[in-house]
Design a protein around this motif. Structure first.
Motif, PDB file in Angstrom:
ATOM      1  N   ILE A   1       0.834  -1.204   0.000  1.00  0.00           N
ATOM      2  CA  ILE A   1       0.000   0.000   0.000  1.00  0.00           C
ATOM      3  C   ILE A   1       0.866   1.250   0.000  1.00  0.00           C
ATOM      4  O   ILE A   1       0.564   2.232  -0.696  1.00  0.00           O
ATOM      5  CB  ILE A   1      -0.958  -0.007   1.202  1.00  0.00           C
ATOM      6  N   THR A   2       1.954   1.238   0.757  1.00  0.00           N
ATOM      7  CA  THR A   2       2.811   2.434   0.827  1.00  0.00           C
ATOM      8  C   THR A   2       3.450   2.756  -0.524  1.00  0.00           C
ATOM      9  O   THR A   2       3.886   3.883  -0.744  1.00  0.00           O
ATOM     10  CB  THR A   2       3.902   2.259   1.889  1.00  0.00           C
ATOM     11  N   ARG A   3       3.503   1.784  -1.415  1.00  0.00           N
ATOM     12  CA  ARG A   3       4.040   2.042  -2.758  1.00  0.00           C
ATOM     13  C   ARG A   3       3.190   3.062  -3.512  1.00  0.00           C
ATOM     14  O   ARG A   3       3.662   3.711  -4.446  1.00  0.00           O
ATOM     15  CB  ARG A   3       4.089   0.750  -3.578  1.00  0.00           C
TER      16      ARG A   3
ATOM     17  N   VAL B   1       5.821  10.848  -1.893  1.00  0.00           N
ATOM     18  CA  VAL B   1       6.591   9.672  -1.499  1.00  0.00           C
ATOM     19  C   VAL B   1       7.415   9.902  -0.246  1.00  0.00           C
ATOM     20  O   VAL B   1       7.569   9.001   0.586  1.00  0.00           O
ATOM     21  CB  VAL B   1       7.503   9.242  -2.671  1.00  0.00           C
ATOM     22  N   ASP B   2       7.925  11.108  -0.075  1.00  0.00           N
ATOM     23  CA  ASP B   2       8.847  11.375   1.033  1.00  0.00           C
ATOM     24  C   ASP B   2       8.150  11.887   2.289  1.00  0.00           C
ATOM     25  O   ASP B   2       8.817  12.316   3.231  1.00  0.00           O
ATOM     26  CB  ASP B   2       9.901  12.390   0.592  1.00  0.00           C
ATOM     27  N   LYS B   3       6.823  11.867   2.344  1.00  0.00           N
ATOM     28  CA  LYS B   3       6.088  12.419   3.485  1.00  0.00           C
ATOM     29  C   LYS B   3       5.327  11.314   4.227  1.00  0.00           C
ATOM     30  O   LYS B   3       4.931  10.312   3.640  1.00  0.00           O
ATOM     31  CB  LYS B   3       5.081  13.479   3.004  1.00  0.00           C
ATOM     32  N   ASN B   4       5.123  11.538   5.539  1.00  0.00           N
ATOM     33  CA  ASN B   4       4.358  10.617   6.395  1.00  0.00           C
ATOM     34  C   ASN B   4       4.886   9.188   6.309  1.00  0.00           C
ATOM     35  O   ASN B   4       4.128   8.230   6.177  1.00  0.00           O
ATOM     36  CB  ASN B   4       2.870  10.635   6.025  1.00  0.00           C
TER      37      ASN B   4
ATOM     38  N   HIS C   1      -8.259  12.767   0.941  1.00  0.00           N
ATOM     39  CA  HIS C   1      -7.182  13.190   1.840  1.00  0.00           C
ATOM     40  C   HIS C   1      -6.209  12.059   2.169  1.00  0.00           C
ATOM     41  O   HIS C   1      -5.222  12.300   2.873  1.00  0.00           O
ATOM     42  CB  HIS C   1      -7.777  13.710   3.154  1.00  0.00           C
ATOM     43  N   CYS C   2      -6.462  10.851   1.709  1.00  0.00           N
ATOM     44  CA  CYS C   2      -5.753   9.694   2.250  1.00  0.00           C
ATOM     45  C   CYS C   2      -4.265   9.685   1.943  1.00  0.00           C
ATOM     46  O   CYS C   2      -3.481   9.062   2.666  1.00  0.00           O
ATOM     47  CB  CYS C   2      -6.396   8.392   1.768  1.00  0.00           C
ATOM     48  N   GLY C   3      -3.840  10.344   0.867  1.00  0.00           N
ATOM     49  CA  GLY C   3      -2.419  10.375   0.524  1.00  0.00           C
ATOM     50  C   GLY C   3      -1.946   9.208  -0.305  1.00  0.00           C
ATOM     51  O   GLY C   3      -0.758   9.120  -0.648  1.00  0.00           O
ATOM     52  N   TYR C   4      -2.866   8.295  -0.652  1.00  0.00           N
ATOM     53  CA  TYR C   4      -2.510   7.125  -1.462  1.00  0.00           C
ATOM     54  C   TYR C   4      -3.392   7.088  -2.701  1.00  0.00           C
ATOM     55  O   TYR C   4      -4.617   7.188  -2.602  1.00  0.00           O
ATOM     56  CB  TYR C   4      -2.705   5.824  -0.675  1.00  0.00           C
TER      57      TYR C   4
END
Length: 344
Positions: free
Chosen positions: A121-123, A128-131, A273-276
């Protein structure tokens, strides 16, 4: 032909080149013109939807018609069980179900944000460089603020909605709305939310209001799902809650439609807002870019941003190219990478 203005300094007149498109965007009367265009476009869209509703929704209507007895029977059982307790039934549907949808999705996202697991999921992280991982102190503060906003603002506002709706009829009636009515009501609510959120959100970006109210929400330049309701109380009332709540109140919607709309609105803002940018889910690139740059992409659907030109810079970026439904398992940051940074 390029526009040119002159600025005075101690050495005299210094010509400064101005972008002609930005001059047109900020020209007097531009706002009124854009509002009129928005009314025409949205009105035309609703007319087309109404005119061609039967053909557009024919296949879905067949499914609804075939299963209509099933859904009506389920609602009849619920209605009979709660008979005489319509207020409690309304609160259970309009509060508990949307809140469960919101926190269910956000607990899963916070687990990923906090632990970085599962890795696949983080992919799909947009910035990319945040949270990576999320700051636990900031996260706890955001969760606390969201809970307080929901308990002391969201709940009372839903109570007011119930009072208004019940004074005009019974939103917990025994008959479910038809498929077409439910679909048109959802479309109306989405259009109304776009109008109210865009203009209230843009108002909170005015310098006189931003530092006192909206700056709190923008503490997160790389947002996460729960931050969707992390806001000053006044902003939570005017920009978060009112645009979503007002549609069913105006229409006198059935509880089932109201519940579905509230849940959809909360899950939608969570995704934004999820960032993904996850496969097969709506693209969050549009609002993520707003948190990154602050002065672009004020709306939900993007219609008013296009009309007002407040997405002009966004449309020149790689983020705009990635603002699409991801239909593969390859992250768009890999298939549409950012240009290499210049080495100074």
């Amino acid at each position: 032909m390029t526009g040119e203005v002159t600025q005075m300094n101690s050495k005299g007149q210094v010509p400064v080149q101005m972008n002609p498109s930005s001059q047109r965007q900020e020209a007097p009367g531009g706002l009124l013109d854009s509002v009129m265009k928005a009314i025409i476009v949205i009105g035309s869209g609703l007319f087309v939807l109404a005119a061609f509703g039967n053909s557009v929704t024919w296949h879905l209507q067949r499914f609804w018609g075939a299963s209509g007895d099933f859904w009506q029977n389920q609602w009849t059982k619920v209605h009979q069980r709660w008979e005489g307790h319509e207020t409690a039934l309304f609160y259970a549907g309009a509060m508990c179900v949307p809140f469960a949808a919101f926190w269910g999705s956000n607990l899963l996202l916070m687990l990923v944000d906090y632990t970085g697991m599962p890795n696949f999921i983080t992919r799909y992280r947009i910035q990319v460089d945040k949270n990576n991982p999320v700051d636990p102190v900031k996260l706890r503060h955001a969760v606390k603020t969201v809970v307080l906003n929901q308990l002391f603002i969201s709940v009372p506002m839903v109570v007011v909605c119930w009072a208004v709706m019940f004074s005009r009829g019974n939103p917990c009636g025994p008959e479910l709305p038809t498929f077409h009515r439910g679909l048109l009501e959802m479309a109306f609510c989405a259009v109304l939310e776009e109008l109210m959120f865009y203009y209230s959100h843009r108002l909170f970006h005015h310098p006189a209001l931003y530092k006192h109210f909206h700056k709190q929400h923008h503490e997160w330049t790389a947002p996460i799902g729960v931050v969707s309701l992390y806001a000053h109380p006044l902003e939570h009332v005017l920009s978060n809650m009112l645009p979503a709540l007002i549609g069913p109140v105006i229409l006198g919607s059935h509880l089932v439609t109201t519940t579905l709309w509230y849940a959809l609105a909360l899950v939608s803002t969570t995704i934004s807002h999820c960032g993904y940018h996850l496969p097969f889910l709506p693209s969050p690139e549009f609002h993520d870019y707003h948190h990154l740059k602050f002065n672009q992409n004020f709306g939900v659907l993007g219609v008013l941003d296009r009309l007002h030109g407040t997405d002009a810079n966004f449309r020149k970026t790689k983020a705009y190219e990635r603002h699409t439904l991801l239909l593969s398992l390859t992250p768009l940051t890999e298939s549409i990478p950012d240009p290499p940074k210049k080495v100074q």
